[in-house]
Design an enzyme around this catalytic site. Structure first.
Site, PDB file in Angstrom:
ATOM      1  CB  SER A  76      -0.934   0.025   1.200  1.00 22.52           C
ATOM      2  OG  SER A  76      -1.933  -0.924   1.027  1.00 22.52           O
ATOM      3  CE  LYS A  79      -3.801   0.271  -1.311  1.00 22.91           C
ATOM      4  NZ  LYS A  79      -4.525  -0.222  -0.120  1.00 22.91           N
ATOM      5  CE1 TYR A 201      -5.318  -1.478  -4.535  1.00 25.26           C
ATOM      6  CE2 TYR A 201      -5.598  -3.858  -4.564  1.00 25.26           C
ATOM      7  CZ  TYR A 201      -5.428  -2.679  -3.863  1.00 25.26           C
ATOM      8  OH  TYR A 201      -5.356  -2.698  -2.491  1.00 25.26           O
ATOM      9  CE1 TYR A 253      -5.188   1.704   4.421  1.00 25.26           C
ATOM     10  CE2 TYR A 253      -3.391   0.696   5.632  1.00 25.26           C
ATOM     11  CZ  TYR A 253      -3.941   1.133   4.458  1.00 25.26           C
ATOM     12  OH  TYR A 253      -3.222   1.009   3.308  1.00 25.26           O
ATOM     13  CB  VAL A 271       0.081  -5.924   4.133  1.00 24.01           C
ATOM     14  CG1 VAL A 271      -1.156  -5.309   4.759  1.00 24.01           C
ATOM     15  CG2 VAL A 271      -0.100  -6.157   2.650  1.00 24.01           C
TER      16      VAL A 271
HETATM   17  O1  DON Z   1      -5.132  -4.997  -1.474  1.00 21.79           O
HETATM   18  C1  DON Z   1      -4.463  -5.407  -0.529  1.00 21.79           C
HETATM   19  O2  DON Z   1      -4.993  -5.943   0.446  1.00 21.79           O
HETATM   20  C2  DON Z   1      -2.956  -5.246  -0.592  1.00 21.79           C
HETATM   21  N1  DON Z   1      -2.498  -5.290  -1.944  1.00 21.79           N
HETATM   22  C3  DON Z   1      -2.504  -3.956   0.018  1.00 21.79           C
HETATM   23  C4  DON Z   1      -2.898  -3.785   1.463  1.00 21.79           C
HETATM   24  C5  DON Z   1      -1.984  -2.967   2.268  1.00 21.79           C
HETATM   25  O3  DON Z   1      -0.784  -2.899   2.067  1.00 21.79           O
HETATM   26  C6  DON Z   1      -2.593  -2.326   3.454  1.00 21.79           C
HETATM   27  N2  DON Z   1      -1.587  -1.629   4.196  1.00 21.79           N
HETATM   28  N3  DON Z   1      -1.217  -1.674   5.308  1.00 21.79           N
END
Ligand code: DON
Length: 317
Positions: A76, A79, A201, A253, A271
């Protein structure tokens, strides 16, 4: 929350590599209930003991510690790059499709999306980043190539790349993300083909970078929107301020308040265990430690940044 201070010798404080090793030695002894992300199979393969950090100052000075030069899946953190590019392309119209409020819910939550009629709370929860992906597909001629070229330009590094293995691994288990996009499509907030948006994505989340590369790529946001290595104004000062404020309020978040409280910097987590944070007009810092807390943010990474800003007494608050 555990105790703060290391009671370091002030002379030691001036040497950031030594400071990093002192902080790491101290915090790795603390109780750590973190777990490596398990819902993307490929991420489970990462060695949980990895730990890297990089600090880079505006106008020079870069300091690496531990596994700072080993690439990992930035997830993320990417993003922020996609938001910046979309903001450059569509300007203030962007905020009709995605909000700027903290969600107070998990990054992949479906709960708010139905009663807020398919408009995600912010661009960093998965729903918001999926809408941003949709916008980039509409505006970019070669979405994946153009997005990668943008990240490479920010980092001044042509070797940064997607991991097709990680993108594929995420796709195989992406039930919740598919639920999010279908719901938004039903509210007409997704304009392109669902598979095309999701492929983009998954790829943007799969980018691999190391701590030094991440800090470098984020430095323009600490520098009023200007790239140091070329002097190119990536975003205006006003827009750069807005991206930083979204990072402050939404970058972690449902733990954004806790992160502000403990670390006191705008930032973004992924993550994969990475976190980047910045002090406007001063520095950018990145840390990588794969075990995540219950909110999906790096357990040791957050603790490291908390002790760092406390020790050097440089946070925005
Ligand atoms: O869509 C997802 O769940 C992962 N590609 C990205 C989630 C993420 O990194 C949330 N961050 N802490």
């Amino acid at each position: 929350m555990s105790g703060f201070f290391l009671a370091l010798n002030p002379i030691v404080k001036m040497n950031y590599e030594v400071l990093f090793s002192e902080i790491h030695a101290k915090i790795k002894e603390e109780k750590n209930n973190g777990k490596v992300a398990g819902y993307i199979p490929e991420l489970k393969l990462v060695d949980p003991s990895k730990f890297g950090a990089n600090l880079i100052f505006i106008n020079g000075g870069t300091y690496n510690y531990g596994d700072a030069l080993e690439r990992f899946s930035i997830q993320s953190i990417s993003k922020v790059f996609s938001l910046v590019l979309a903001y450059k392309l569509v300007d203030e119209k962007l905020w009709k499709r995605v909000g700027v409020e903290p969600s107070g819910t998990a990054f992949n939550s479906l709960i708010q999306l139905e009663y807020e009629k398919g408009i995600p709370r912010n661009p960093f929860i998965n729903a918001g980043a999926i809408v941003i992906s949709d916008i980039l597909i509409t505006y970019l001629k070669h979405p994946k190539d153009d997005f990668l070229a943008f990240v490479r330009k920010l980092a001044n590094n042509e070797t940064i790349n997607y991991s097709h293995t990680i993108a594929k691994s995420e796709k195989e288990k992406a039930y919740t993300n598919y639920a999010l996009i279908h719901l938004m499509k039903s509210f007409k907030n997704i304009k392109n083909d669902i598979e095309e948006v999701m492929d983009f994505y998954f790829h943007l989340c799969s980018i691999k970078m190391n701590c030094e590369e991440i800090s470098k790529a984020f430095l323009f946001l600490a520098n009023d929107g200007k790239l140091e290595h070329t002097n190119e104004q990536i975003l205006t000062k006003a827009k750069s301020k807005r991206i930083n404020s979204i990072m402050q309020l939404c970058g972690f978040y449902d733990e954004a308040g806790e992160f502000a409280f403990r670390v006191g910097l705008p930032g973004k987590s992924g993550v994969g265990g990475g976190i980047v944070a910045l002090y406007p007009n001063r520095y950018c810092i990145s840390v990588w430690s794969p075990k995540l807390n219950a909110k999906g943010n790096s357990f040791l990474g957050t603790r490291f940044l908390e002790v760092f800003t406390t020790e050097i007494e440089e946070s925005i608050f």
